[in-house]
Design an enzyme around this catalytic site. Structure first.
Site, PDB file in Angstrom:
ATOM      1  N   TYR A 261     -59.093  34.895 -54.428  1.00 44.48           N
ATOM      2  CA  TYR A 261     -57.975  35.987 -54.579  1.00 44.48           C
ATOM      3  C   TYR A 261     -57.744  36.652 -55.759  1.00 44.48           C
ATOM      4  O   TYR A 261     -58.022  37.874 -55.924  1.00 44.48           O
ATOM      5  CB  TYR A 261     -56.694  35.236 -54.261  1.00 44.48           C
ATOM      6  CG  TYR A 261     -56.367  35.099 -52.632  1.00 44.48           C
ATOM      7  CD1 TYR A 261     -57.346  34.813 -51.775  1.00 44.48           C
ATOM      8  CD2 TYR A 261     -55.015  34.934 -52.342  1.00 44.48           C
ATOM      9  CE1 TYR A 261     -57.122  34.670 -50.570  1.00 44.48           C
ATOM     10  CE2 TYR A 261     -54.706  34.610 -50.928  1.00 44.48           C
ATOM     11  CZ  TYR A 261     -55.726  34.710 -50.144  1.00 44.48           C
ATOM     12  OH  TYR A 261     -55.470  34.335 -48.796  1.00 44.48           O
ATOM     13  N   SER A 262     -57.459  35.777 -56.864  1.00 47.78           N
ATOM     14  CA  SER A 262     -56.890  36.511 -58.137  1.00 47.78           C
ATOM     15  C   SER A 262     -58.087  37.202 -59.031  1.00 47.78           C
ATOM     16  O   SER A 262     -59.244  36.986 -58.684  1.00 47.78           O
ATOM     17  CB  SER A 262     -56.700  35.394 -59.223  1.00 47.78           C
ATOM     18  OG  SER A 262     -55.529  34.506 -58.463  1.00 47.78           O
TER      19      SER A 262
ATOM     20  N   SER B 170     -60.766  28.265 -58.289  1.00 45.91           N
ATOM     21  CA  SER B 170     -60.970  26.851 -58.585  1.00 45.91           C
ATOM     22  C   SER B 170     -62.066  26.542 -57.706  1.00 45.91           C
ATOM     23  O   SER B 170     -62.301  26.697 -56.466  1.00 45.91           O
ATOM     24  CB  SER B 170     -59.687  26.076 -57.879  1.00 45.91           C
ATOM     25  OG  SER B 170     -58.696  26.488 -58.611  1.00 45.91           O
TER      26      SER B 170
ATOM     27  N   GLU C  64     -50.754  27.401 -48.091  1.00 45.68           N
ATOM     28  CA  GLU C  64     -50.912  26.948 -49.393  1.00 45.68           C
ATOM     29  C   GLU C  64     -49.384  26.581 -49.997  1.00 45.68           C
ATOM     30  O   GLU C  64     -49.494  25.610 -50.598  1.00 45.68           O
ATOM     31  CB  GLU C  64     -51.441  28.040 -50.242  1.00 45.68           C
ATOM     32  CG  GLU C  64     -51.598  27.702 -51.749  1.00 45.68           C
ATOM     33  CD  GLU C  64     -52.321  29.097 -52.522  1.00 45.68           C
ATOM     34  OE1 GLU C  64     -52.762  29.929 -51.970  1.00 45.68           O
ATOM     35  OE2 GLU C  64     -52.508  28.782 -53.671  1.00 45.68           O
TER      36      GLU C  64
ATOM     37  N   SER D  70     -46.793  31.798 -59.608  1.00 48.74           N
ATOM     38  CA  SER D  70     -46.055  31.019 -60.815  1.00 48.74           C
ATOM     39  C   SER D  70     -44.567  30.794 -60.452  1.00 48.74           C
ATOM     40  O   SER D  70     -43.911  31.371 -59.773  1.00 48.74           O
ATOM     41  CB  SER D  70     -46.170  32.099 -61.938  1.00 48.74           C
ATOM     42  OG  SER D  70     -45.375  33.220 -61.601  1.00 48.74           O
TER      43      SER D  70
ATOM     44  N   GLU E   7     -42.119  31.839 -62.037  1.00 47.30           N
ATOM     45  CA  GLU E   7     -41.134  33.041 -61.873  1.00 47.30           C
ATOM     46  C   GLU E   7     -41.183  33.576 -60.559  1.00 47.30           C
ATOM     47  O   GLU E   7     -40.031  34.155 -59.848  1.00 47.30           O
ATOM     48  CB  GLU E   7     -41.536  34.081 -62.862  1.00 47.30           C
ATOM     49  CG  GLU E   7     -41.130  33.766 -64.228  1.00 47.30           C
ATOM     50  CD  GLU E   7     -42.252  32.847 -64.925  1.00 47.30           C
ATOM     51  OE1 GLU E   7     -43.144  32.424 -64.245  1.00 47.30           O
ATOM     52  OE2 GLU E   7     -42.024  32.086 -66.090  1.00 47.30           O
TER      53      GLU E   7
HETATM   54  C1  LIG Z   1     -54.837  25.812 -62.540  1.00 46.61           C
HETATM   55  C2  LIG Z   1     -55.085  27.172 -61.695  1.00 46.61           C
HETATM   56  C3  LIG Z   1     -55.701  27.164 -60.544  1.00 46.61           C
HETATM   57  C4  LIG Z   1     -56.005  28.552 -59.925  1.00 46.61           C
HETATM   58  N1  LIG Z   1     -56.794  28.453 -58.880  1.00 46.61           N
HETATM   59  C5  LIG Z   1     -57.020  29.723 -58.368  1.00 46.61           C
HETATM   60  C6  LIG Z   1     -57.850  30.018 -56.964  1.00 46.61           C
HETATM   61  O1  LIG Z   1     -58.506  29.070 -56.671  1.00 46.61           O
HETATM   62  N2  LIG Z   1     -58.305  31.185 -56.594  1.00 46.61           N
HETATM   63  C7  LIG Z   1     -57.389  32.242 -56.992  1.00 46.61           C
HETATM   64  O2  LIG Z   1     -57.652  33.341 -56.467  1.00 46.61           O
HETATM   65  N3  LIG Z   1     -56.685  32.176 -58.045  1.00 46.61           N
HETATM   66  C8  LIG Z   1     -56.427  30.905 -58.566  1.00 46.61           C
HETATM   67  N4  LIG Z   1     -55.477  30.891 -59.805  1.00 46.61           N
HETATM   68  C9  LIG Z   1     -54.768  32.245 -60.209  1.00 46.61           C
HETATM   69  C10 LIG Z   1     -53.250  32.078 -59.893  1.00 46.61           C
HETATM   70  O3  LIG Z   1     -53.082  32.403 -58.505  1.00 46.61           O
HETATM   71  C11 LIG Z   1     -52.634  32.920 -60.922  1.00 46.61           C
HETATM   72  O4  LIG Z   1     -52.952  32.485 -62.393  1.00 46.61           O
HETATM   73  C12 LIG Z   1     -51.302  33.432 -60.830  1.00 46.61           C
HETATM   74  O5  LIG Z   1     -51.173  34.069 -59.340  1.00 46.61           O
HETATM   75  C13 LIG Z   1     -50.681  34.237 -61.681  1.00 46.61           C
HETATM   76  O6  LIG Z   1     -51.495  35.445 -61.983  1.00 46.61           O
HETATM   77  P1  LIG Z   1     -51.975  35.701 -63.447  1.00 46.61           P
HETATM   78  O7  LIG Z   1     -52.609  34.518 -64.030  1.00 46.61           O
HETATM   79  O8  LIG Z   1     -52.633  36.915 -63.132  1.00 46.61           O
HETATM   80  O9  LIG Z   1     -50.544  36.091 -64.222  1.00 46.61           O
HETATM   81  P2  LIG Z   1     -49.637  37.465 -64.223  1.00 46.61           P
HETATM   82  O10 LIG Z   1     -49.573  37.917 -62.705  1.00 46.61           O
HETATM   83  O11 LIG Z   1     -50.261  38.487 -64.900  1.00 46.61           O
HETATM   84  O12 LIG Z   1     -48.267  36.850 -64.613  1.00 46.61           O
HETATM   85  C14 LIG Z   1     -48.056  36.860 -66.144  1.00 46.61           C
HETATM   86  C15 LIG Z   1     -46.698  36.273 -66.339  1.00 46.61           C
HETATM   87  O13 LIG Z   1     -45.814  37.218 -65.655  1.00 46.61           O
HETATM   88  C16 LIG Z   1     -44.855  36.838 -64.844  1.00 46.61           C
HETATM   89  N5  LIG Z   1     -44.421  37.638 -63.810  1.00 46.61           N
HETATM   90  C17 LIG Z   1     -45.196  38.432 -63.227  1.00 46.61           C
HETATM   91  N6  LIG Z   1     -44.715  39.019 -62.083  1.00 46.61           N
HETATM   92  C18 LIG Z   1     -43.624  38.809 -62.316  1.00 46.61           C
HETATM   93  C19 LIG Z   1     -42.205  39.378 -61.577  1.00 46.61           C
HETATM   94  N7  LIG Z   1     -42.572  40.344 -60.494  1.00 46.61           N
HETATM   95  N8  LIG Z   1     -41.126  38.632 -61.793  1.00 46.61           N
HETATM   96  C20 LIG Z   1     -41.103  37.741 -62.857  1.00 46.61           C
HETATM   97  N9  LIG Z   1     -42.314  37.319 -63.588  1.00 46.61           N
HETATM   98  C21 LIG Z   1     -43.353  37.847 -63.190  1.00 46.61           C
HETATM   99  C22 LIG Z   1     -45.831  35.570 -64.374  1.00 46.61           C
HETATM  100  O14 LIG Z   1     -44.761  34.514 -63.847  1.00 46.61           O
HETATM  101  C23 LIG Z   1     -46.346  34.977 -65.528  1.00 46.61           C
HETATM  102  O15 LIG Z   1     -45.468  34.199 -66.357  1.00 46.61           O
HETATM  103  C24 LIG Z   1     -55.241  29.299 -60.448  1.00 46.61           C
HETATM  104  C25 LIG Z   1     -54.413  29.467 -61.361  1.00 46.61           C
HETATM  105  C26 LIG Z   1     -54.193  28.193 -62.131  1.00 46.61           C
HETATM  106  C27 LIG Z   1     -53.437  28.091 -63.238  1.00 46.61           C
END
Ligand SMILES: Cc1cc2nc3c(=O)[nH]c(=O)nc-3n(C[C@H](O)[C@H](O)[C@H](O)COP(=O)(O)OP(=O)(O)OC[C@H]3O[C@@H](n4cnc5c(N)ncnc54)[C@H](O)[C@@H]3O)c2cc1C
Length: 403
Positions: free
Chosen positions: A141-142, A174, A257, A385, A387
């Site tokens: 996804y991400s 992952s 999920e 997250s 948030e």
């Molecule tokens: C251990 C782990 C396993 C993972 N496994 C997978 C996987 O298997 N497949 C996959 O696709 N992804 C996976 N991910 C990714 C995960 O889904 C993303 O990290 C998560 O959705 C956050 O996206 P980002 O890292 O791009 O952060 P961003 O979206 O860039 O966010 C950065 C910060 O801004 C805050 N923020 C963003 N938007 C808002 C809003 N609208 N309001 C308030 N705050 C906000 C967030 O809370 C965060 O603190 C994994 C992540 C982790 C940590």
């Protein structure tokens, strides 16, 4: 809420408990503990030996009929009642074991999405091997610029003959390095509004053009990956749902999920381990378990963990009364992962400088608390997250205006 169990449910628990204790000990060694520490996260599977143990445990679960209690019988599951599923969760979490063996993503969200929205051919081809663990799944996804704002994803797919041709990049995938298959979100109509031009594909990880690069986490483990797609051809029959309507399919996966998100963290077990730790640690010059601050902290954690369990039972009661689970599952995910983080941070405070040592003679309990503390933050981010969970609760449960 009715807290009593029928004699059949008590018997189910007793048989299950005995089976889990015996088989987890045989698969993972004498401690019988699922994975490194009790975070029960697949990202903690540090090496090939541990992964082989997990696969062995998965096959045992499958043979005993416990691997997918929540799946309907027609798809190879056990068709268990909600109460039996809840008993299974209690018992698995008590031992710090992973809920779905080695194939968590397949069994908690991808398989259910395929029963709901896949074709008959997709169900027949994929569901049985998810259950046996012969095919492990991951979730693409991400992307570097699409996490919380998932619908902003840019990985592109164009139709050429009987295939989609995919180009782009995913990140934080992952288990991609161990997986056989992946669910992949791609943009198939860049002109459409962002939620309307996405499609949902099933991709064989051995397809030419895919490059998987493991990313090392702060724990030192490499559990997730960057995945690059260079003209990757995916047969058209691997599309789930309709072209450009993959957002609806992806939401079904996210819903499943989040449903499992709050229930798969064994916080109560971690608190019990913390209680054992304070019995053998000193804090501010006195035995930690006699220190008022330590005692109050543990009592607070234990009360919160009990609230979490009761809230799971409340949701179970409402489902038993025929209601569908709603965005309240965000509460479970948010509360469990934040509590888990606070427990881990408190253990770190307690251990002082020793909390920074993760190997060698000075490492407390083989560094497992250090590992847990470093891993705990990631769990508050994965699957949406904290948030984002606050936003969902605010807007959809409390009906607050959108921020
Ligand atoms: C251990 C782990 C396993 C993972 N496994 C997978 C996987 O298997 N497949 C996959 O696709 N992804 C996976 N991910 C990714 C995960 O889904 C993303 O990290 C998560 O959705 C956050 O996206 P980002 O890292 O791009 O952060 P961003 O979206 O860039 O966010 C950065 C910060 O801004 C805050 N923020 C963003 N938007 C808002 C809003 N609208 N309001 C308030 N705050 C906000 C967030 O809370 C965060 O603190 C994994 C992540 C982790 C940590």
């Amino acid at each position: 809420m009715d807290f009593s169990y029928t004699p059949q449910e008590d018997a189910f628990r007793a048989t299950l408990r005995e089976w889990l204790e015996k088989n987890s000990a045989e698969a993972f060694g004498s401690k019988g503990q699922g994975l490194g520490g009790s975070t029960a996260s697949l990202l903690d599977v540090r090496d090939d030996e541990r992964w082989a143990q997990l696969l062995d445990y998965h096959r045992r679960l499958y043979r005993a009929g416990y691997v997918a209690l929540h799946w309907p019988k027609q798809y190879g599951g056990a068709g268990a009642t909600l109460v039996e599923q809840s008993i299974y969760q209690d018992e698995v979490l008590r031992l710090g074991l992973p809920l779905y063996g080695a194939n968590q993503l397949a069994l908690d969200r991808i398989g259910p999405t395929i029963w709901l929205m896949g074709t008959e051919a997709q169900k027949k081809r994929h569901l049985p091997k998810m259950l046996t663990g012969e095919e492990i799944w991951c979730q693409g996804y991400s992307e570097p610029n699409a996490g919380s704002d998932l619908a902003g994803l840019q990985t592109r797919a164009v139709v050429e003959g009987d295939s989609f041709v995919v180009n782009g990049q995913k990140v934080w995938t992952s288990l991609a390095h161990r997986a056989d298959w992946q669910v992949l979100l791609v943009r198939t109509d860049p002109q459409a509004p962002k939620h309307k031009g996405i499609s949902y594909l099933l991709v064989d990880m051995k397809t030419p053009g895919m490059t998987i690069r493991p990313l090392v986490q702060i724990t030192g483990d490499a559990g997730f990956n960057e995945v690059f797609y260079d003209n990757v051809r995916v047969p058209k029959e691997n599309l789930v749902g309709e072209i450009n309507r993959g957002w609806e399919v992806s939401i079904a996966t996210l819903m499943y999920e989040r449903l499992s998100g709050g229930t798969r963290h064994p916080v109560e077990r971690t608190i019990n381990e913390l209680i054992e730790l304070v019995k053998v640690t000193s804090f501010e010059g006195m035995p930690a378990h006699q220190h008022a601050y330590v005692r109050q902290k543990i009592a607070q954690f234990a009360a919160e963990a009990r609230c979490l369990r009761l809230s799971r039972y409340r949701s179970l009661t409402s489902q038993l009364r025929g209601k569908v689970p709603g965005p309240e599952s965000s509460f479970g995910k948010l509360f469990a992962t934040e509590l888990n983080l606070r427990v881990a941070m408190f253990a770190d405070e307690l251990l002082g400088a020793y909390g920074n040592i993760d190997e060698g003679l000075a490492a407390v309990e083989g560094g497992s608390w250090t590992h847990r503390m470093l891993a705990a933050r990631g769990l508050t981010i994965a699957a949406g997250s904290s948030e984002i969970q606050h936003n969902i609760i605010g807007e959809r449960v409390l009906k607050l205006p959108k921020g």
